[in-house]
Design a protein around this motif. Structure first.
Motif, PDB file in Angstrom:
ATOM      1  N   CYS A  22       9.569  -8.580  -2.791  1.00 37.91           N
ATOM      2  CA  CYS A  22       8.713  -9.647  -3.325  1.00 37.91           C
ATOM      3  C   CYS A  22       9.587 -10.850  -3.626  1.00 37.91           C
ATOM      4  CB  CYS A  22       8.003  -9.174  -4.584  1.00 37.91           C
ATOM      5  SG  CYS A  22       7.013 -10.450  -5.404  1.00 37.91           S
ATOM      6  N   ALA A  23       9.356 -11.921  -2.894  1.00 39.11           N
ATOM      7  CA  ALA A  23      10.062 -13.175  -3.140  1.00 39.11           C
ATOM      8  C   ALA A  23       9.258 -13.989  -4.142  1.00 39.11           C
ATOM      9  CB  ALA A  23      10.248 -13.945  -1.847  1.00 39.11           C
ATOM     10  N   VAL A  24       9.914 -14.384  -5.210  1.00 36.40           N
ATOM     11  CA  VAL A  24       9.239 -15.098  -6.294  1.00 36.40           C
ATOM     12  C   VAL A  24       9.791 -16.517  -6.392  1.00 36.40           C
ATOM     13  CG1 VAL A  24       8.681 -15.103  -8.757  1.00 36.40           C
ATOM     14  CG2 VAL A  24       8.976 -12.926  -7.541  1.00 36.40           C
ATOM     15  N   SER A  25       8.923 -17.485  -6.472  1.00 36.69           N
ATOM     16  CA  SER A  25       9.337 -18.862  -6.729  1.00 36.69           C
ATOM     17  C   SER A  25       8.466 -19.432  -7.834  1.00 36.69           C
ATOM     18  CB  SER A  25       9.230 -19.711  -5.459  1.00 36.69           C
ATOM     19  OG  SER A  25       7.914 -19.704  -4.966  1.00 36.69           O
ATOM     20  N   LYS A  31      13.484 -13.587 -16.432  1.00 35.37           N
ATOM     21  CA  LYS A  31      12.867 -13.995 -17.694  1.00 35.37           C
ATOM     22  C   LYS A  31      11.443 -13.468 -17.827  1.00 35.37           C
ATOM     23  CE  LYS A  31      15.715 -18.132 -18.137  1.00 35.37           C
ATOM     24  NZ  LYS A  31      15.731 -19.602 -18.294  1.00 35.37           N
ATOM     25  N   ASN A  32      11.041 -12.579 -16.929  1.00 34.20           N
ATOM     26  CA  ASN A  32       9.690 -12.056 -16.935  1.00 34.20           C
ATOM     27  C   ASN A  32       9.680 -10.546 -16.796  1.00 34.20           C
ATOM     28  OD1 ASN A  32       7.536 -14.387 -16.621  1.00 34.20           O
ATOM     29  ND2 ASN A  32       9.300 -14.979 -15.392  1.00 34.20           N
ATOM     30  N   ALA A  33       8.634  -9.934 -17.314  1.00 35.06           N
ATOM     31  CA  ALA A  33       8.297  -8.589 -16.880  1.00 35.06           C
ATOM     32  C   ALA A  33       7.651  -8.724 -15.510  1.00 35.06           C
ATOM     33  CB  ALA A  33       7.355  -7.927 -17.863  1.00 35.06           C
ATOM     34  N   MET A  34       8.056  -7.877 -14.583  1.00 38.43           N
ATOM     35  CA  MET A  34       7.514  -7.912 -13.228  1.00 38.43           C
ATOM     36  C   MET A  34       6.974  -6.544 -12.879  1.00 38.43           C
ATOM     37  SD  MET A  34       8.042 -11.039 -12.221  1.00 38.43           S
ATOM     38  CE  MET A  34       7.522 -10.819 -10.514  1.00 38.43           C
ATOM     39  N   ALA A  35       6.001  -6.506 -11.993  1.00 33.75           N
ATOM     40  CA  ALA A  35       5.400  -5.219 -11.650  1.00 33.75           C
ATOM     41  C   ALA A  35       4.874  -5.225 -10.224  1.00 33.75           C
ATOM     42  CB  ALA A  35       4.276  -4.886 -12.624  1.00 33.75           C
ATOM     43  N   TRP A  36       4.740  -4.035  -9.697  1.00 32.52           N
ATOM     44  CA  TRP A  36       4.052  -3.790  -8.436  1.00 32.52           C
ATOM     45  C   TRP A  36       2.713  -3.118  -8.756  1.00 32.52           C
ATOM     46  CZ3 TRP A  36       5.358  -5.384  -3.626  1.00 32.52           C
ATOM     47  CH2 TRP A  36       6.655  -5.850  -3.429  1.00 32.52           C
ATOM     48  N   TYR A  37       1.694  -3.589  -8.067  1.00 34.54           N
ATOM     49  CA  TYR A  37       0.359  -3.026  -8.182  1.00 34.54           C
ATOM     50  C   TYR A  37      -0.111  -2.645  -6.778  1.00 34.54           C
ATOM     51  CZ  TYR A  37       0.689  -5.678 -12.551  1.00 34.54           C
ATOM     52  OH  TYR A  37       1.120  -6.201 -13.748  1.00 34.54           O
ATOM     53  N   ARG A  38      -1.128  -1.820  -6.699  1.00 34.63           N
ATOM     54  CA  ARG A  38      -1.685  -1.490  -5.389  1.00 34.63           C
ATOM     55  C   ARG A  38      -3.202  -1.362  -5.494  1.00 34.63           C
ATOM     56  NH1 ARG A  38       0.696   4.695  -4.638  1.00 34.63           N
ATOM     57  NH2 ARG A  38      -0.669   5.723  -6.176  1.00 34.63           N
ATOM     58  N   GLN A  39      -3.831  -1.607  -4.368  1.00 34.75           N
ATOM     59  CA  GLN A  39      -5.279  -1.490  -4.305  1.00 34.75           C
ATOM     60  C   GLN A  39      -5.656  -0.879  -2.968  1.00 34.75           C
ATOM     61  OE1 GLN A  39      -7.527  -5.161  -4.825  1.00 34.75           O
ATOM     62  NE2 GLN A  39      -9.277  -4.011  -5.575  1.00 34.75           N
ATOM     63  N   ASN A  76      16.178 -13.888  -7.022  1.00 30.20           N
ATOM     64  CA  ASN A  76      14.819 -13.995  -7.562  1.00 30.20           C
ATOM     65  C   ASN A  76      13.834 -13.127  -6.775  1.00 30.20           C
ATOM     66  OD1 ASN A  76      13.876 -15.229  -9.955  1.00 30.20           O
ATOM     67  ND2 ASN A  76      12.502 -16.533  -8.766  1.00 30.20           N
ATOM     68  N   MET A  77      14.225 -11.884  -6.557  1.00 31.76           N
ATOM     69  CA  MET A  77      13.453 -10.935  -5.786  1.00 31.76           C
ATOM     70  C   MET A  77      13.160  -9.694  -6.626  1.00 31.76           C
ATOM     71  SD  MET A  77      13.218 -12.069  -2.484  1.00 31.76           S
ATOM     72  CE  MET A  77      13.043 -10.571  -1.488  1.00 31.76           C
ATOM     73  N   VAL A  78      12.060  -9.048  -6.305  1.00 28.09           N
ATOM     74  CA  VAL A  78      11.713  -7.757  -6.896  1.00 28.09           C
ATOM     75  C   VAL A  78      11.481  -6.782  -5.742  1.00 28.09           C
ATOM     76  CG1 VAL A  78      10.145  -6.526  -8.436  1.00 28.09           C
ATOM     77  CG2 VAL A  78      10.619  -8.942  -8.834  1.00 28.09           C
ATOM     78  N   TYR A  79      11.916  -5.553  -5.926  1.00 28.20           N
ATOM     79  CA  TYR A  79      11.839  -4.566  -4.862  1.00 28.20           C
ATOM     80  C   TYR A  79      11.113  -3.312  -5.345  1.00 28.20           C
ATOM     81  CZ  TYR A  79      15.616  -7.502  -3.102  1.00 28.20           C
ATOM     82  OH  TYR A  79      16.366  -8.570  -2.695  1.00 28.20           O
ATOM     83  N   LEU A  80      10.560  -2.583  -4.380  1.00 24.83           N
ATOM     84  CA  LEU A  80       9.988  -1.267  -4.668  1.00 24.83           C
ATOM     85  C   LEU A  80      10.455  -0.319  -3.570  1.00 24.83           C
ATOM     86  CD1 LEU A  80       8.115   0.307  -6.624  1.00 24.83           C
ATOM     87  CD2 LEU A  80       6.281  -0.066  -4.947  1.00 24.83           C
ATOM     88  N   GLN A  81      11.359   0.572  -3.923  1.00 21.26           N
ATOM     89  CA  GLN A  81      11.800   1.610  -2.998  1.00 21.26           C
ATOM     90  C   GLN A  81      10.844   2.779  -3.117  1.00 21.26           C
ATOM     91  OE1 GLN A  81      14.440   1.688  -0.716  1.00 21.26           O
ATOM     92  NE2 GLN A  81      13.492   3.612  -0.080  1.00 21.26           N
ATOM     93  N   MET A  82      10.247   3.144  -2.000  1.00 21.74           N
ATOM     94  CA  MET A  82       9.245   4.213  -2.002  1.00 21.74           C
ATOM     95  C   MET A  82       9.731   5.345  -1.109  1.00 21.74           C
ATOM     96  SD  MET A  82       5.735   1.960  -1.792  1.00 21.74           S
ATOM     97  CE  MET A  82       5.987   1.521  -0.080  1.00 21.74           C
ATOM     98  N   ASN A  83       9.937   6.493  -1.702  1.00 26.82           N
ATOM     99  CA  ASN A  83      10.395   7.677  -0.970  1.00 26.82           C
ATOM    100  C   ASN A  83       9.333   8.758  -1.019  1.00 26.82           C
ATOM    101  OD1 ASN A  83      12.918   6.410  -0.561  1.00 26.82           O
ATOM    102  ND2 ASN A  83      13.714   7.238  -2.482  1.00 26.82           N
TER     103      ASN A  83
END
Length: 121
Positions: A22-25, A31-39, A76-83
């Protein structure tokens, strides 16, 4: 205004792995809480994993032990490694800033385009 661009999804067999990015600008992930969501179709968007301002992580019970959230403050990236992916992980995955409260709901109703993850059995 915060801009979010998710990538890294795809089609994978059960038991496989993917790494979402996730590239964030417009705001610093440090400085934030960040999260991954799914639908997934017919279901409400749900929290998958979150990381607080202080670096503490929080996972949905269904992914605990299989998924790992991380961030790179310099990029400024967030990642989700899914195994060990399962067919029930099939969904569109989104990242967002999160409120630093239990359940880590999204900070705003502004979302990126998401990235599709499809797990075949």
């Amino acid at each position: 205004q915060v801009h979010l661009v998710e990538s890294g999804g795809g089609l994978v067999q059960a038991g496989g792995s993917l790494r979402l990015s996730c590239a964030v600008s417009g705001s610093a992930v440090s400085k934030n809480a960040m999260a991954w969501y799914r639908q997934s179709p017919g279901k409400q968007r749900e929290l998958v994993a979150g990381i607080t301002y202080g670096g503490d992580t929080n996972y949905a019970g269904s992914v605990k032990g299989r998924f790992t959230i991380s961030r790179d403050n310099t990029k400024n990236m967030v990642y989700l490694q899914m195994n060990d992916l399962k067919p029930e992980d099939t969904a569109v995955y989104y990242c967002n800033r999160a409120l630093p409260i239990p359940g880590m709901p999204p900070h705003s109703d502004s979302w990126g385009q998401g990235t599709q993850v499809t797990v075949s059995s």
